[in-house]
Design a protein around this motif. Structure first.
Motif, mmCIF file in Angstrom:
data_model
loop_
_atom_site.group_PDB
_atom_site.id
_atom_site.type_symbol
_atom_site.label_atom_id
_atom_site.label_comp_id
_atom_site.label_asym_id
_atom_site.label_seq_id
_atom_site.Cartn_x
_atom_site.Cartn_y
_atom_site.Cartn_z
ATOM 1 N N THR A 64 0.893 -1.173 0.000
ATOM 2 C CA THR A 64 0.000 0.000 0.000
ATOM 3 C C THR A 64 0.926 1.217 0.000
ATOM 4 O O THR A 64 2.014 1.153 0.573
ATOM 5 C CB THR A 64 -0.854 0.011 1.291
ATOM 6 O OG1 THR A 64 -1.563 -1.211 1.376
ATOM 7 C CG2 THR A 64 -1.838 1.167 1.311
ATOM 8 N N CYS A 65 0.479 2.332 -0.580
ATOM 9 C CA CYS A 65 1.383 3.486 -0.663
ATOM 10 C C CYS A 65 1.733 4.017 0.730
ATOM 11 O O CYS A 65 0.970 3.846 1.692
ATOM 12 C CB CYS A 65 0.780 4.591 -1.531
ATOM 13 S SG CYS A 65 -0.191 5.773 -0.597
ATOM 14 N N ALA A 66 2.888 4.682 0.799
ATOM 15 C CA ALA A 66 3.417 5.151 2.091
ATOM 16 C C ALA A 66 2.504 6.183 2.741
ATOM 17 O O ALA A 66 2.457 6.289 3.977
ATOM 18 C CB ALA A 66 4.800 5.757 1.865
ATOM 19 N N LEU A 67 1.762 6.936 1.931
ATOM 20 C CA LEU A 67 0.891 7.973 2.502
ATOM 21 C C LEU A 67 -0.246 7.323 3.309
ATOM 22 O O LEU A 67 -0.567 7.753 4.426
ATOM 23 C CB LEU A 67 0.339 8.829 1.359
ATOM 24 C CG LEU A 67 -0.359 10.129 1.730
ATOM 25 C CD1 LEU A 67 -0.086 11.179 0.665
ATOM 26 C CD2 LEU A 67 -1.840 9.936 1.881
ATOM 27 N N ILE A 68 -0.821 6.276 2.764
ATOM 28 C CA ILE A 68 -1.912 5.581 3.473
ATOM 29 C C ILE A 68 -1.353 4.872 4.699
ATOM 30 O O ILE A 68 -1.904 4.973 5.806
ATOM 31 C CB ILE A 68 -2.617 4.580 2.519
ATOM 32 C CG1 ILE A 68 -3.256 5.345 1.357
ATOM 33 C CG2 ILE A 68 -3.663 3.761 3.282
ATOM 34 C CD1 ILE A 68 -3.835 4.468 0.259
ATOM 35 N N LYS A 69 -0.229 4.168 4.503
ATOM 36 C CA LYS A 69 0.393 3.494 5.662
ATOM 37 C C LYS A 69 0.757 4.515 6.720
ATOM 38 O O LYS A 69 0.655 4.261 7.914
ATOM 39 C CB LYS A 69 1.671 2.764 5.235
ATOM 40 C CG LYS A 69 1.428 1.370 4.742
ATOM 41 C CD LYS A 69 2.755 0.632 4.710
ATOM 42 C CE LYS A 69 2.811 -0.256 3.505
ATOM 43 N NZ LYS A 69 4.130 -0.779 3.240
ATOM 44 N N THR B 198 -11.232 8.346 -3.714
ATOM 45 C CA THR B 198 -10.288 8.691 -4.784
ATOM 46 C C THR B 198 -9.621 7.407 -5.269
ATOM 47 O O THR B 198 -10.181 6.687 -6.070
ATOM 48 C CB THR B 198 -9.265 9.733 -4.285
ATOM 49 O OG1 THR B 198 -8.853 9.392 -2.969
ATOM 50 C CG2 THR B 198 -9.861 11.111 -4.269
ATOM 51 N N CYS B 199 -8.437 7.072 -4.751
ATOM 52 C CA CYS B 199 -7.807 5.823 -5.197
ATOM 53 C C CYS B 199 -8.363 4.651 -4.371
ATOM 54 O O CYS B 199 -8.946 4.848 -3.303
ATOM 55 C CB CYS B 199 -6.296 5.916 -5.053
ATOM 56 S SG CYS B 199 -5.776 6.031 -3.340
ATOM 57 N N ASP B 200 -8.166 3.437 -4.881
ATOM 58 C CA ASP B 200 -8.721 2.255 -4.192
ATOM 59 C C ASP B 200 -8.130 2.089 -2.797
ATOM 60 O O ASP B 200 -8.823 1.712 -1.858
ATOM 61 C CB ASP B 200 -8.443 0.988 -5.016
ATOM 62 C CG ASP B 200 -9.327 0.924 -6.246
ATOM 63 O OD1 ASP B 200 -10.241 1.776 -6.350
ATOM 64 O OD2 ASP B 200 -9.100 0.055 -7.097
ATOM 65 N N GLY B 201 -6.813 2.351 -2.680
ATOM 66 C CA GLY B 201 -6.151 2.166 -1.388
ATOM 67 C C GLY B 201 -6.792 3.038 -0.319
ATOM 68 O O GLY B 201 -7.108 2.573 0.787
ATOM 69 N N LYS B 202 -7.021 4.314 -0.658
ATOM 70 C CA LYS B 202 -7.600 5.224 0.328
ATOM 71 C C LYS B 202 -9.023 4.805 0.670
ATOM 72 O O LYS B 202 -9.398 4.719 1.832
ATOM 73 C CB LYS B 202 -7.627 6.641 -0.240
ATOM 74 C CG LYS B 202 -6.502 7.551 0.226
ATOM 75 C CD LYS B 202 -6.784 8.906 -0.417
ATOM 76 C CE LYS B 202 -5.994 10.029 0.147
ATOM 77 N NZ LYS B 202 -6.357 11.284 -0.540
ATOM 78 N N LYS B 203 -9.826 4.550 -0.346
ATOM 79 C CA LYS B 203 -11.241 4.336 -0.028
ATOM 80 C C LYS B 203 -11.446 3.067 0.791
ATOM 81 O O LYS B 203 -12.326 3.028 1.649
ATOM 82 C CB LYS B 203 -12.127 4.396 -1.268
ATOM 83 C CG LYS B 203 -12.052 3.280 -2.235
ATOM 84 C CD LYS B 203 -12.951 3.633 -3.427
ATOM 85 C CE LYS B 203 -12.710 2.669 -4.560
ATOM 86 N NZ LYS B 203 -12.861 3.293 -5.840
ATOM 87 N N PHE C 175 3.592 2.014 -5.189
ATOM 88 C CA PHE C 175 2.231 1.448 -5.062
ATOM 89 C C PHE C 175 1.122 2.490 -5.280
ATOM 90 O O PHE C 175 -0.039 2.204 -5.027
ATOM 91 C CB PHE C 175 2.015 0.742 -3.703
ATOM 92 C CG PHE C 175 3.094 -0.239 -3.351
ATOM 93 C CD1 PHE C 175 3.402 -1.282 -4.210
ATOM 94 C CD2 PHE C 175 3.823 -0.113 -2.180
ATOM 95 C CE1 PHE C 175 4.419 -2.191 -3.902
ATOM 96 C CE2 PHE C 175 4.840 -1.001 -1.864
ATOM 97 C CZ PHE C 175 5.142 -2.043 -2.729
ATOM 98 N N CYS C 176 1.490 3.693 -5.710
ATOM 99 C CA CYS C 176 0.458 4.691 -6.042
ATOM 100 C C CYS C 176 0.095 4.494 -7.503
ATOM 101 O O CYS C 176 0.645 5.135 -8.401
ATOM 102 C CB CYS C 176 0.993 6.105 -5.800
ATOM 103 S SG CYS C 176 -0.099 7.390 -6.452
ATOM 104 N N THR C 177 -0.814 3.560 -7.756
ATOM 105 C CA THR C 177 -1.122 3.176 -9.137
ATOM 106 C C THR C 177 -1.545 4.356 -10.016
ATOM 107 O O THR C 177 -1.058 4.469 -11.144
ATOM 108 C CB THR C 177 -2.206 2.075 -9.147
ATOM 109 O OG1 THR C 177 -1.768 1.056 -8.254
ATOM 110 C CG2 THR C 177 -2.416 1.493 -10.521
HETATM 111 S S1 SF4 Z 1 -3.475 8.677 -4.822
HETATM 112 FE FE1 SF4 Z 1 -1.494 7.640 -4.630
HETATM 113 S S2 SF4 Z 1 -0.378 8.761 -3.033
HETATM 114 FE FE2 SF4 Z 1 -2.549 9.298 -2.856
HETATM 115 S S3 SF4 Z 1 -3.312 7.858 -1.328
HETATM 116 FE FE3 SF4 Z 1 -3.747 6.978 -3.333
HETATM 117 S S4 SF4 Z 1 -1.999 5.628 -3.752
HETATM 118 FE FE4 SF4 Z 1 -1.389 7.004 -2.061
#
Ligand code: SF4
Ligand code: SF4
Length: 429
Positions: free
Chosen positions: A114-119, A144-149, A375-377
């Motif tokens: 998972t991207c460092a911002l979410i972690k 927004t992105c799948d990781g965040k949601k 990992f920020c797709t």
């Molecule tokens: S858009 Fe990119 S940097 Fe921002 S939370 Fe999602 S994966 Fe992380």
């Protein structure tokens, strides 16, 4: 930072020992990255002070605001309209995290890739290190992105404070209508939580405050077009990071003072780097505080960062909120304004390519470094189109994929130095 805040941090439930360690690491990093810069504008003194009190005085202020009945609202994305929060006597605080903290705890809940911002934002909370999350009454997420949601679902289980806005993937008429409705739904949520009404006067005052902040950030951006650049990219990045959590009125006044000083520096040809230093535009994923890694590498390699086509940067302040004459028109204008932000979460996103060109030309950039968190797709994939578009315009392009750790710093420095040398060669030939 003063140790007098121990009681406050304990009352917020922070892990005091780990927190002490974090502050000490931050202070060392700040000393070596920021305070070692030569010939900084005197006006940076205020921003140095703000950083030194990031978990101290600012938290005291937030807790006072809270005691006075204000709503403390944490946000993660520039699509969330700050004006709306201010109009309901709220305080808006950016919660994105720019350091590898609590990674082990975070990885118990979300995948390693998972991207460092979410972690980072999960880790700060789980390790008991974020007084902002603890002070917040409400946390606004977005699809927004799948990781965040998906991470917001877990973050809500942990904090019980998360409200999610549905951001469309396309800027079609249907997508815009959906987003306008989401702004109206947020307005209702804020009315419900605060028990207050939205009035035209309050909205106008909030718009005045936030637009003034954006204008001051635009002044800072304009000053960076000069050669020599009157301020380092590192300092400009820091100011943009601080814009997400400082008091907006005080921030604007201090930034305007600094911009007056920058105007004088420009008039006298005073630069932070020599005239003719290689000018770089950075474009990509947001760099939340205290992520100073790439700017530090570029500027210690002889380049100067003249702009950030990013959310901690130009996307946050380029467009003002237009005038309105009814509450509903204000909500519509907020939706319209944010639809001008060109995030890689949208498809298609050709407007971002145009933004890179326009910024490169306005700021006289001689090369573009595309920055994406590992990992920020959205940004990693969009890098392909950014490269083709930048190179077609005749500008050198470098693609960086990294995280918050310093493990790859040496390797990145070698690549950035070679990139800057290549630009110098092109200039010489
Ligand atoms: S858009 Fe990119 S940097 Fe921002 S939370 Fe999602 S994966 Fe992380
Ligand atoms: S990169 Fe996209 S998701 Fe992240 S803050 Fe910007 S607009 Fe929001």
């Amino acid at each position: 930072m003063s140790e007098n805040y121990q009681e406050m941090w304990a009352s917020l439930g922070l892990n005091l020992e780990a927190h002490r360690g974090l502050l000490s690491v931050l202070s060392d990093a700040y000393q070596s990255i920021y305070l070692s810069q030569k010939n900084r504008p005197a006006g940076m003194g205020y921003f140095d002070f703000v950083v030194s009190e990031v978990h101290g005085l600012r938290i005291v202020e937030l807790l006072k605001d809270k005691a006075a009945g204000k709503l403390i609202v944490g946000t993660f994305c520039v699509y969330v309209p700050e004006e709306l929060i201010l109009a309901l006597d709220g305080v808006s605080i950016g919660l994105c995290a720019g350091a590898d903290v609590g990674t082990e705890e975070a990885e118990k809940f979300i995948p390693r890739n998972t991207c460092a911002l979410i972690k980072g934002f999960m880790g700060f909370k789980l390790a008991g290190l974020c007084p902002y999350v603890e002070s917040a009454d409400l946390i606004i997420g977005e699809t927004t992105c799948d990781g965040k949601k998906k991470a917001y679902e877990i973050f809500d289980e942990i904090t019980k404070k998360v409200y999610v806005m549905e951001l469309p993937n396309k800027k079609s008429d249907e997508g815009r209508a959906l987003w306008t409705n989401e702004i109206r739904r947020l307005a209702q949520k804020l009315i419900e939580v605060t028990g207050r009404e939205i009035t035209l006067d309050k909205l106008r005052e909030a718009a005045r405050v936030v637009n003034a902040k954006r204008r001051a950030l635009q002044r800072l951006s304009d000053a960076r077009a000069s050669d020599p650049a009157p301020i380092s990219g590192l300092d400009a990045l820091l100011i943009n990071q601080i814009s997400f959590y400082d008091d907006p009125v005080r921030f604007t006044s201090k930034l305007n003072e600094l911009c007056d000083e920058l105007d004088e520096r420009v008039a006298h040809g005073t630069g932070i780097a020599p005239k003719g230093a290689v000018r770089v535009l950075v474009s990509g994923s947001p760099m939340a505080i205290p992520n100073w890694k790439l700017h530090s590498i570029i500027e210690s390699s002889g380049g100067i960062v003249v702009g950030e086509e990013a959310c901690v940067g130009e996307r946050n302040f380029r467009d003002l909120l237009d005038a309105f004459s009814t509450v509903d028109e204000a909500l519509q204008k907020m939706a319209d304004r944010s639809m001008g932000i060109n995030c890689a979460c949208f498809t298609p996103n050709d407007e971002r390519l145009a933004d890179i060109h326009n910024m490169s030309s306005k700021l006289h950039a001689q090369g573009v470094i595309h920055y994406a968190l590992q990992f920020c797709t959205p940004y990693l994939v969009e890098a392909y189109r950014a490269k083709n578009s930048v190179e077609a315009a005749g500008l050198p392009y470098l693609r960086i994929e990294t995280d918050y750790s310093l493990e790859d710093a040496g390797q990145l420095k070698t690549r950035v130095e070679a990139f800057i040398e290549m630009i110098r060669d092109v200039k010489r030939s």
